[in-house]
Design a protein around this motif. Structure first.
Motif, PDB file in Angstrom:
ATOM      1  N   LEU A 105      15.321  35.756 -16.829  1.00  0.00           N
ATOM      2  CA  LEU A 105      16.033  35.068 -17.915  1.00  0.00           C
ATOM      3  C   LEU A 105      15.191  33.991 -18.573  1.00  0.00           C
ATOM      4  CD1 LEU A 105      19.749  34.308 -17.115  1.00  0.00           C
ATOM      5  CD2 LEU A 105      18.782  35.795 -18.836  1.00  0.00           C
ATOM      6  N   LYS A 106      14.338  33.356 -17.755  1.00  0.00           N
ATOM      7  CA  LYS A 106      13.485  32.281 -18.291  1.00  0.00           C
ATOM      8  C   LYS A 106      12.725  32.810 -19.515  1.00  0.00           C
ATOM      9  CE  LYS A 106      12.594  29.448 -14.228  1.00  0.00           C
ATOM     10  NZ  LYS A 106      11.688  29.144 -13.149  1.00  0.00           N
ATOM     11  N   TYR A 108      13.515  35.482 -21.482  1.00  0.00           N
ATOM     12  CA  TYR A 108      14.403  35.764 -22.617  1.00  0.00           C
ATOM     13  C   TYR A 108      14.787  34.477 -23.336  1.00  0.00           C
ATOM     14  CZ  TYR A 108      15.055  40.346 -20.422  1.00  0.00           C
ATOM     15  OH  TYR A 108      14.868  41.571 -19.867  1.00  0.00           O
ATOM     16  N   LYS A 109      14.991  33.428 -22.558  1.00  0.00           N
ATOM     17  CA  LYS A 109      15.442  32.181 -23.156  1.00  0.00           C
ATOM     18  C   LYS A 109      14.344  31.545 -24.010  1.00  0.00           C
ATOM     19  CE  LYS A 109      18.783  28.689 -22.390  1.00  0.00           C
ATOM     20  NZ  LYS A 109      19.958  28.317 -21.659  1.00  0.00           N
ATOM     21  N   PRO A 113      16.058  30.460 -27.820  1.00  0.00           N
ATOM     22  CA  PRO A 113      16.452  29.184 -27.202  1.00  0.00           C
ATOM     23  C   PRO A 113      17.951  28.892 -27.310  1.00  0.00           C
ATOM     24  CG  PRO A 113      14.591  28.901 -28.714  1.00  0.00           C
ATOM     25  CD  PRO A 113      15.100  30.270 -28.924  1.00  0.00           C
ATOM     26  N   MET A 115      20.203  30.955 -26.630  1.00  0.00           N
ATOM     27  CA  MET A 115      20.884  31.795 -25.651  1.00  0.00           C
ATOM     28  C   MET A 115      21.637  30.942 -24.623  1.00  0.00           C
ATOM     29  SD  MET A 115      18.755  34.245 -23.154  1.00  0.00           S
ATOM     30  CE  MET A 115      19.462  35.637 -22.353  1.00  0.00           C
ATOM     31  N   THR A 117      23.319  30.694 -20.881  1.00  0.00           N
ATOM     32  CA  THR A 117      23.270  31.381 -19.587  1.00  0.00           C
ATOM     33  C   THR A 117      24.267  30.749 -18.624  1.00  0.00           C
ATOM     34  OG1 THR A 117      21.447  29.944 -19.000  1.00  0.00           O
ATOM     35  CG2 THR A 117      20.873  32.122 -19.774  1.00  0.00           C
ATOM     36  N   ASN A 139      17.206  25.852 -16.852  1.00  0.00           N
ATOM     37  CA  ASN A 139      17.738  26.264 -18.155  1.00  0.00           C
ATOM     38  C   ASN A 139      19.066  27.018 -18.072  1.00  0.00           C
ATOM     39  OD1 ASN A 139      16.786  28.569 -17.108  1.00  0.00           O
ATOM     40  ND2 ASN A 139      15.179  28.904 -18.638  1.00  0.00           N
ATOM     41  N   ASP A 141      22.906  27.082 -18.300  1.00  0.00           N
ATOM     42  CA  ASP A 141      23.777  26.167 -19.044  1.00  0.00           C
ATOM     43  C   ASP A 141      25.039  25.787 -18.288  1.00  0.00           C
ATOM     44  OD1 ASP A 141      22.456  25.960 -21.750  1.00  0.00           O
ATOM     45  OD2 ASP A 141      22.533  28.130 -21.486  1.00  0.00           O
TER      46      ASP A 141
END
Ligand code: 5AD
Ligand code: SF4
Length: 484
Positions: A105-106, A108-109, A113, A115, A117, A139, A141
């Motif tokens: 995910l890191k 993709y984020k 930005p 996004m 999660t 990161n 959320d």
């Protein structure tokens, strides 16, 4: 409720009562969603990944119901605008899978930005896990647990409408709860079958199991609420339901007007239009004669029972805190088979519980031999921090466990194949679940005993129950054809 929330007054403070409060936040997010869609010129997508059991699957349907009402489009791509993992912690490898996904995910984020999660489910009920995420996966959320899924819209709104540039991780995990919030939207995965929660939590504290610590104490839903939900599902096209609880046999004990699981099942059985009823999980210690009686006299309750054994050794069962012995389990099975000779029995077995000797394991093999399960889930014991078993000495060496596990699995598969073979030639009612992705012109369905059958058919048959001849057995499933 959809219509009512369109006219909701958003200038006032959010209501204090549930579920009205959540509909207030859903409405707020709907308005935000319209703006976002217009800004981006495309719909916003959400990807919900579920780990673990049927309980988690049902929880994810609840989350998806809220997401869809807000206006998110569901996707299975993890590069979505909102990504949520509904986690499981029953065994260590379930946790490891989640960390694997979080690493991805890191990346993709970084690409997106904006996004969002989110993490929820059983793993989040463990402080050590949340601490690790706070330090290593900063990161993420939003984190919430198993007790406040109903608050999903409110938590999302907190994050979305947080004006600070440095949006902090929102962590809202409750230790336990008495709250059961009804009447929130649910987005079912299948149109024709559905899980229905009848109770939450577990009071059994089997010594290897983390579930009571992460799912809290037993709470039963009111029977009227359950019946109402099932009637609505049936009106919406559902023909098969699975009543869900960690230990359905202790359903209703703590209600203001106590009722037994068998009594509930009888009420469910009377619902017109419902064709099939399943339930899980049944703890052998609480399975009553009354339940066997209701099952025996019902045409809708499937002739299938999941009856976790865990171990065949009375000595280990005592240390596991299971409250039955090898002998009493076998007596129970004999009673069930006498009442319903055609019943399909399935089970869960753990290999390598601390202190398991060769003799203990032989007892497990012996029960498997005597019961002849239609299928069984076998697990290698996994040490869960905080459970009594984790502190036990003489954990069994890995290679011994592996050898026992392989022996058990082999025998279970042989028996399974024999049972499948014995069923060949019969005509059974099959609920068509899907088109067969591997073979064109074929559909796949399940018999009442939960056996998979592939047979010629098309999409129009999905959700229908049709008589199928089980022509050929293939180990654990059949090839069949519809009988006119
Ligand atoms: N290790 C291995 N298997 C476990 N289960 C529960 N806890 C553990 C553990 N610590 C298995 C039990 C249960 C199923 C859902 O998971 O067999 O019935
Ligand atoms: Fe875990 Fe035992 Fe409760 Fe099942 S009954 S969830 S194995 S503690």
């Amino acid at each position: 409720m959809t219509k009512i929330i369109e006219t909701m007054d958003m200038t006032v403070a959010p209501p204090e009562t549930e579920p009205e409060r959540q509909y207030y936040f859903i409405r707020k997010l709907q308005i935000w969603m319209e703006e976002r869609k217009a800004q981006l010129g495309r719909p916003l997508t959400a990807c919900v990944t579920t780990f673990g059991c049927q309980m988690n699957a049902r929880d994810s349907e609840k989350i998806l119901g809220i997401l869809q009402m807000i206006g998110y489009e569901e996707t299975d791509q993890e590069e979505a605008d909102l990504v949520l993992y509904n986690t499981c912690t029953v065994r260590e490898n379930a946790n490891l899978k989640v960390y694997g996904h979080l690493g991805q995910l890191k990346r993709y984020k970084k690409q997106n930005p904006e996004m969002l999660t989110m993490l929820c489910g059983c793993m989040m009920q463990e402080k050590t896990v949340v601490d690790k995420i706070k330090t290593s996966y900063r990161n993420v959320d939003i984190i919430f647990g198993t007790h406040n899924i109903f608050k999903f819209a409110e938590l999302l709104a907190m994050r979305v409408f947080d004006a600070s540039a440095k949006k902090r991780m929102i962590v809202d995990v409750w230790k336990d709860t008495d709250a059961i919030v009804e009447e929130l939207p649910i987005e079912r995965k299948y149109s024709f079958k559905s899980g229905v929660n009848i109770m939450f939590g577990c009071n059994n504290f089997c010594s290897y199991c983390i579930v009571p610590y992460v799912r809290g104490r037993e709470r039963s839903r009111e029977p009227e609420e359950i019946i109402k939900e099932i009637k609505e599902l049936v009106a919406d096209g559902v023909v098969e339901i699975m009543l869900l609880g960690q230990n359905v046999n202790s359903y209703g004990k703590n209600l203001e007007h106590p009722i037994t699981f068998a009594q509930l099942l009888k009420q469910v059985d009377e619902i017109e239009g419902l064709e099939r009823i399943r339930f899980m999980t049944s703890h052998p210690k609480d399975l009553s004669d009354e339940l066997i009686d209701v099952m025996t006299h019902s045409k809708k309750v499937c002739r299938q029972l999941h009856l976790p054994l865990q171990s065949g050794s009375s000595r280990l069962l005592k240390i596991m805190n299971r409250h039955y012995t090898k002998e009493s389990y076998l007596e129970l099975v004999a009673k069930i088979k006498k009442a319903m000779p055609d019943i399909a029995l399935t089970t869960d077995i753990i290999v390598g519980f601390p202190g398991e000797t060769e003799e203990d394991f032989e007892d497990t093999m012996d029960v498997v031999e005597q019961v002849k399960y239609d299928s069984a889930f076998t697990f290698i014991y996994s040490k869960r921090t905080g459970t009594p078993a984790a502190a036990m000495e003489d954990q069994v060496p890995e290679e011994v466990v592996k050898a026992r596990f392989d022996r058990l699995l082999k025998r279970i598969q042989e028996i399974s194949a024999e049972k499948t073979q014995a069923g060949a030639g019969a005509v059974e009612d099959v609920l068509v679940e899907d088109v067969n992705k591997q073979e064109e012109g074929y559909v796949t369905g399940r018999t009442a005993k939960n056996y998979l059958v592939h047979f010629p058919g098309d999409e129009s048959m999905i959700g229908k129950i049709v008589p199928v001849k089980l022509c050929e057995s293939k180990g654990f499933y059949y090839y069949g054809k519809v009988v006119e």
